[in-house]
Design an enzyme around this catalytic site. Structure first.
Site, short mmCIF file in Angstrom:
data_model
loop_
_atom_site.label_atom_id
_atom_site.label_comp_id
_atom_site.label_asym_id
_atom_site.label_seq_id
_atom_site.Cartn_x
_atom_site.Cartn_y
_atom_site.Cartn_z
CE1 TYR A 142 -3.31 2.68 0.27
CE2 TYR A 142 -2.16 3.68 2.15
CZ TYR A 142 -2.93 3.71 1.15
OH TYR A 142 -3.55 5.00 1.29
NE ARG A 149 -2.72 7.35 -4.70
CZ ARG A 149 -3.64 6.98 -3.73
NH1 ARG A 149 -5.02 6.68 -4.05
NH2 ARG A 149 -3.30 6.97 -2.55
NE ARG A 214 -9.52 12.10 4.64
CZ ARG A 214 -8.81 11.53 5.18
NH1 ARG A 214 -9.09 10.21 4.69
NH2 ARG A 214 -7.70 11.34 6.01
CD GLU A 325 -11.34 2.12 3.46
OE1 GLU A 325 -10.34 1.88 4.44
OE2 GLU A 325 -11.16 2.23 2.33
C1 3EB Z 1 -7.64 6.46 5.14
O1 3EB Z 1 -8.46 7.28 5.13
C2 3EB Z 1 -8.06 5.00 4.97
O2 3EB Z 1 -5.00 5.47 -0.69
O3 3EB Z 1 -6.61 6.03 -2.34
C3 3EB Z 1 -9.14 5.29 2.24
C4 3EB Z 1 -9.56 5.62 0.74
C5 3EB Z 1 -7.90 4.78 2.47
C6 3EB Z 1 -8.42 5.91 0.06
C7 3EB Z 1 -6.07 5.78 -0.97
C8 3EB Z 1 -6.96 5.23 1.24
C9 3EB Z 1 -7.24 5.62 0.11
O4 3EB Z 1 -6.43 6.61 5.01
C10 3EB Z 1 -7.31 4.49 3.48
#
Ligand code: 3EB
Length: 334
Positions: A142, A149, A214, A325
């Site tokens: 990850y 990315r 977000r 999640e």
């Molecule tokens: C977080 O809030 C949880 O790397 O694209 C959530 C949504 C999360 C997208 C991403 C990672 C990603 O950090 C992880």
């Protein structure tokens, strides 16, 4: 002229009539990630459904102008929006695969004139395994995904204010699957006042903070606005909270979803307000542990009611201490 947005619904697979030409995308959930060589709109994500009747996610639009393949990317487009998907299975480091995927998809969506990436979905296996690419790298896959990315976003001139909403989840089956929604006109980035923006996380979570917003709020002329909410975890500030307690994580996630919908509503007129999370058009719940599904379903129903369709999927959240999640969409028919 009013724009003509897509609608995203969860349906019985039997509702997929052949020959229907209003489909922009068909997202299936199964044992292993796969894409269709025959239909550029179809993907299967290696996220086994955990509960409930079989469901397929269908994106529809009043008019789909074109579907096809370009540079290995399957796509479909309307006058306003573009769906695209690619699967990278060549052996590469995770950073290399993510960089290659994003360089290709950004060149592609810009090339067709849909300049604004609204939402991306990212799935790959063994999300916690050590990245085997860069020699000596101490990153897990990850963290390496975030590095690759970000490299592609920097190389193509993306800045923080244009980051799409996103999901990144550990799946089953080979390869990095990315699919996305882009548009001719921009959306608005929404951040969560309860959380540090992911792109500003401190280095303790990885050398490159994750490049996503977000949520994306997307207004359409003469139509109700859409809200595309990123995968949302039990994170407050930048810290994981209620670690290894699935139901308390769920409570915190619902608080985060409420805060996000409130932040979006602050930009909208009262008539446009989104009733969330219980009034969203789709919630997708990712669970690390299949045995948690019954308890999570019961608690989620208590928290958000029964109006919103919910899909429960088996997947790995990117931090090991997080067990659940949820992503949300407000893009339905209501
Ligand atoms: C977080 O809030 C949880 O790397 O694209 C959530 C949504 C999360 C997208 C991403 C990672 C990603 O950090 C992880």
């Amino acid at each position: 002229m009013p724009t003509r947005p897509l609608r995203i619904t969860l349906e019985d697979p039997a509702s997929l009539q052949t020959g229907e030409n209003h489909r922009l995308a068909v997202i299936r959930f199964g044992a292993a990630t796969a894409v269709s060589d025959a239909d550029p709109r179809e993907v299967t994500i290696g996220l086994p459904p955990l509960d409930g009747p079989p469901r397929v996610e269908i994106w529809r639009a009043p008019r789909v102008d074109e579907t096809g393949f370009m540079d290995g990317i399957g796509y479909a487009r309307t006058p306003d929006v573009l769906f695209g998907r690619l699967l990278i299975t060549e052996p590469m480091s995770m950073a290399g695969a993510a960089e290659a995927a994003y360089l290709r998809l950004i060149a592609f969506h810009r090339g067709l004139g849909y300049d604004h990436l609204l939402r991306t979905w990212n799935y790959f296996p063994d999300i916690h395994a050590a990245d085997d690419g860069d020699a000596g790298s101490m990153l897990d896959r990850y963290q390496a995904f975030c590095v690759g990315r970000h490299r592609a976003l920097v190389a193509t001139g993306y800045d923080e204010t244009a980051l799409p909403a996103a999901t990144a989840i550990g799946s089953q089956g080979d390869g990095l699957l990315v699919y996305f929604l882009a548009a001719r006109a921009p959306g608005e980035q929404i951040e969560n006042p309860r959380q540090v923006s992911a792109f500003r996380y401190p280095a303790e979570y990885g050398p490159q903070s994750p490049s996503f917003s977000r949520a994306t709020l997307k207004r359409w002329d003469g139509e109700r606005p859409h809200l595309y909410i990123s995968g949302t975890a039990s994170i407050v500030g930048h810290a994981s909270v209620h670690v290894e307690d699935c139901l308390r994580q769920l409570d915190e996630i619902v608080e985060n979803l409420r805060a996000l919908v409130e932040a979006a509503n602050a930009r909208l007129t009262p008539e446009q307000h989104i009733d969330g999370p219980g009034g969203l058009s789709l919630l997708k719940v990712y669970l690390r542990e299949p045995a948690h599904v019954a308890a999570v379903r019961e608690r989620l129903t208590q928290l958000v009611g029964t109006r919103v369709p919910v899909l429960f999927l088996r997947g790995d959240i990117c931090r090991r201490d997080l067990w659940v999640e949820i992503e949300g969409l407000h893009a339905g028919t209501a």
